[in-house]
Design an enzyme around this catalytic site. Sequence first.
Site, short mmCIF file in Angstrom:
data_model
loop_
_atom_site.label_atom_id
_atom_site.label_comp_id
_atom_site.label_asym_id
_atom_site.label_seq_id
_atom_site.Cartn_x
_atom_site.Cartn_y
_atom_site.Cartn_z
N ASP A 185 0.70 -1.19 0.09
CA ASP A 185 -0.20 0.02 0.36
C ASP A 185 0.78 0.79 0.10
O ASP A 185 2.15 1.48 -0.67
CB ASP A 185 -0.88 -0.07 1.07
CG ASP A 185 -1.96 0.50 0.51
OD1 ASP A 185 -2.07 2.02 0.21
OD2 ASP A 185 -3.14 0.06 1.09
N HIS A 280 -4.05 6.03 3.32
CA HIS A 280 -4.57 5.09 2.48
C HIS A 280 -3.29 3.56 3.23
O HIS A 280 -4.68 2.69 3.86
CB HIS A 280 -4.20 4.41 1.29
CG HIS A 280 -4.88 3.97 1.00
ND1 HIS A 280 -4.74 2.95 0.35
CD2 HIS A 280 -6.48 3.94 -0.23
CE1 HIS A 280 -5.84 1.47 -0.08
NE2 HIS A 280 -6.74 2.55 -0.63
N SER A 607 -11.40 -0.85 -0.82
CA SER A 607 -9.83 -0.77 -0.61
C SER A 607 -9.96 -1.05 1.28
O SER A 607 -9.16 -2.04 1.68
CB SER A 607 -9.07 0.48 0.24
OG SER A 607 -8.54 0.92 -2.03
#
Length: 994
Positions: A185, A280, A607
Amino acid sequence: MNVRKRSRLAAALTAMVVTVALVAAALQSAGADPLPPAALPQPAPGTYIVTLTDQPIASYDGSTNGMAATRPKDGRKVRTDTDAAKTYRGFLTRLQDQVAGLVGAKVRQRYSVTLNGFAAELTPLQAQRLQRTKGVVSVVKDSLHTATDDRRSTDYLRLSGESGVWESLGGVKKSGEGTVIGVLDTGIWPESPSFAGKPLEEGEPEGDAQYQPYLDGDEIVMEKSDGSTFRGSCETGEEWTADECNSKLIGARYFADGWTAAVPPANRRDFVSARDGDGHGSHTASTAAGNHDVSASVDGIPFGKISGVAPAAKIAAYKVLWRNSTSAQANGYTSDIVAAIDAAVEDGVDVINYSVGGGSDSPHTDPIPLAFLSAASAGVFVAASAGNSGPAAATMDNTAPWVTTVAANTIQPYEGTVELGDGRKFAGASTTVREPVGPAPLVTGAAVKTGSATPEDAALCGPDSLDPALVSGKIIVCDRGVYDRVAKSAEVKRAGGVGMVLANLAAGSLDADRHTVPTVHLDPPGGPDVKAYAETAGATATLLDGNQTEDKPAYPQIADFSSRGPSPASGGDLVKPDLSAPGVGILAAVAPPSNEGRDFDFLSGTSMAAPHVAGLAALYLTEHPKWAPMRIKSALMTTAGNLKDAAGKAFTDPYAQGAGVVQPAKMFDPALVFDAADDDWLSYLEGLGVDTGTGAEAIDASDYNNPSIGIGELLDHQTVTRKVTALKPGLYRAKINIPGIEAKVTPSILNFDEAGETKTFKIKFKKGSAPFDQTAAGFLTWTGAKTTVRLPVAVTPVQLSAPEQVSGSGRSGSLDYEVVPGIDGAFPIKKFGLASGTGEDGSLKPEEQKQYPVTITDGTKASQLTVRSENDQADLDLYLYKVGATGPVLVAQSAGPTADETVQLLAPEAGEYVAIVEGFANAPETETTPYTFRSALVTPESDDGPFTVNPTKPTAKIQEPIEVTVRWRRLDSNTPYLGFVEYVDGSGTLVTIN
């Protein structure tokens, strides 16, 4: 309290008074403890719940003489507004007061509907006396309970609590123990309490310190539950030292060669290290395996405690996505991602979370899917996000069968309410309304626009579109679309608004964003209704915390944005996604610098769903350390449950939810599993036409041993095969129901004599009343003595199967191909074209782009846009956007590693489009890349060259191939041409020449 029945209410009440008096006498004669000496400290009084024996309103059956029953009849809800209920409530109230009065207590809170009792402040002695009183069921001290909040995904999944999954695994400290989750990520924020741990020490720990990581020189080492060893590293870099890792975060590496080569330093907006420059990666990592019971607040507002799904699992971060000044989202290059997959498997992770996508279905032969094939072959479970391009069909990515593809579903939302001045109330998503806002004037953005803004832009609350002189002190209704949701509230705040209603004018997701002014996000009918009211004179509104309406949203629902199948890569023969998990309004850790200083935030997307499944896989490995990835996947899928639609009814679309929503409480008891490994994957690829070079036998994709069944093109009938292994011996019976499809399972009874035994069964499907070109869906279930194993089934009957495209070249020539019919009888074949279109020359430097308007008219059969360059070492990309009222929407792209790109559409929607040619890289020692852009549309009038098809009127027989030949003559060999061959059902085959 029991009283003798009498004929009149007065007699019953008299009996009650007498009984209470007798209770008082009984209490005095029971030898109650004397008061303690005054010199001794008295226990502090507290709140107690006193429950009485008489029935509450909801279950009262009329047994007290003179008072009618209040219990509802079957299938109805209890009513408390009837005369009978009011009379009986009065009876219970007097009874409660009488009992409380026996010890001199005052009722503070009373219960009459589902419980007959009251809460009162009592000393321990008073509580003891009441406990011994006739007619009192119990006296319980009020205690603090931590609710299993369905707004918290770990509670929603029933992981927490005394009967939760964590407890069944030995507690939080055992849940995920001995496993490592590798997160590919944007990196990780090590200061987050979700990743806190003890400093790592040199040398293997002494004693019984099982599964504890330690330093071995520059390596971080941990013996795992499966007997293997993780050996990772904490790679130094920008604002990152080796000390950032700890007993929780046992690996941190970054992969940036592709990124740094392509992005100039001036355009980089990230840390060149494993440090998270976006947030994220921290969010996904903490969702999968963040520490347990971490206090989370957002903008100073506490939202309780959060936990990762596998709180005892270790985390290894592999940074592959980066922030650039030229992109709103972090992105990464295939080269870096494949390097990270390689490193993660080498390091020894057990699970990989991959919340990354390419925006469309990647061929299974792309490097990333193939790298994941190797990871799965090495025993690594891969959870991957399905994508956020829903609800349109065929919009998923990460669809290879060796990957577990995860869709996003809702959980209980954080809510707020818009109360209009006319009294109507509408509830929606909100995390920013804590205190009432208003009543205040309610207006639309278009009504308070600046002089230079367009009404359309102001309705969307675009940047600098609202006039402070008109906005100050008002609540603004902003249409959803075009601009970031939080950018809209920022514009309202800039202009002096006190609140915002974010209105979905068409059904869409509801998002728990942290807006800069109190905001409620509404779906239809609320969005359109509130906007319409705001357009009336004198409109006002108040924003309230929580859902103040009687309409409670059904959950879990599939998220509107969650990408759907079928998967073009498998032709719909592989059901994807595999399953769904929470992915809307998920609270987890983020990186403060890129998230307005927040340590935690609410994010939505597939996600967010994938790391839930990654965490569940780690929990599975706690229980079964040596289980293979596909066995875990099978257990998760066959025990999944249905989602709901907006009305609260079962939602069973397999191309949206796969097998359904994960159910951790059931996943450890799958009974039967559908295994797959290397040979299965290779045979699957061979069946798709991929030469693996291994000699593996090709199989139809429908026969891949997945715990789901898909037939993308049912040509009247087809039989599929599955192999199943028993974890529990016994007898299992099959049941299958696919509306409109005849299905028969052979054998329909499987008898397993012992665990580990494998059997084969077949399912024959035949078209019944199901319409052509529409997916018929249902389930196949195997039911044992105590277990049901469920597989989703998706079957699409078609009238024919034909290649999407055939290609040729030269001035003159021909092509032969087969069309397989699924019907008998007349089978007309028509040709349209050829079309050469119009061409235009151009030249681009890297990062430059050129736009070309394209108009597609009604009746267009096919369109083709091409970019061609003689420079075979350059790289150009081609994108096609449709222009709509809410802005351009990407409909197709071709972004390969060459300068020659092609975008094709079959039966495209009429309208205005914009094609964009973008320079990506030049050939060495060149400043620009010259190219030719060409747009060709095949319509009934197209006739740019001699073009024939044969036969034109064959007679079809089911599943007997028809040989089709197309010919062309006297073309310009340097010009690309496009033709279209249409069949009986309106579908067709593109013919591309040159």
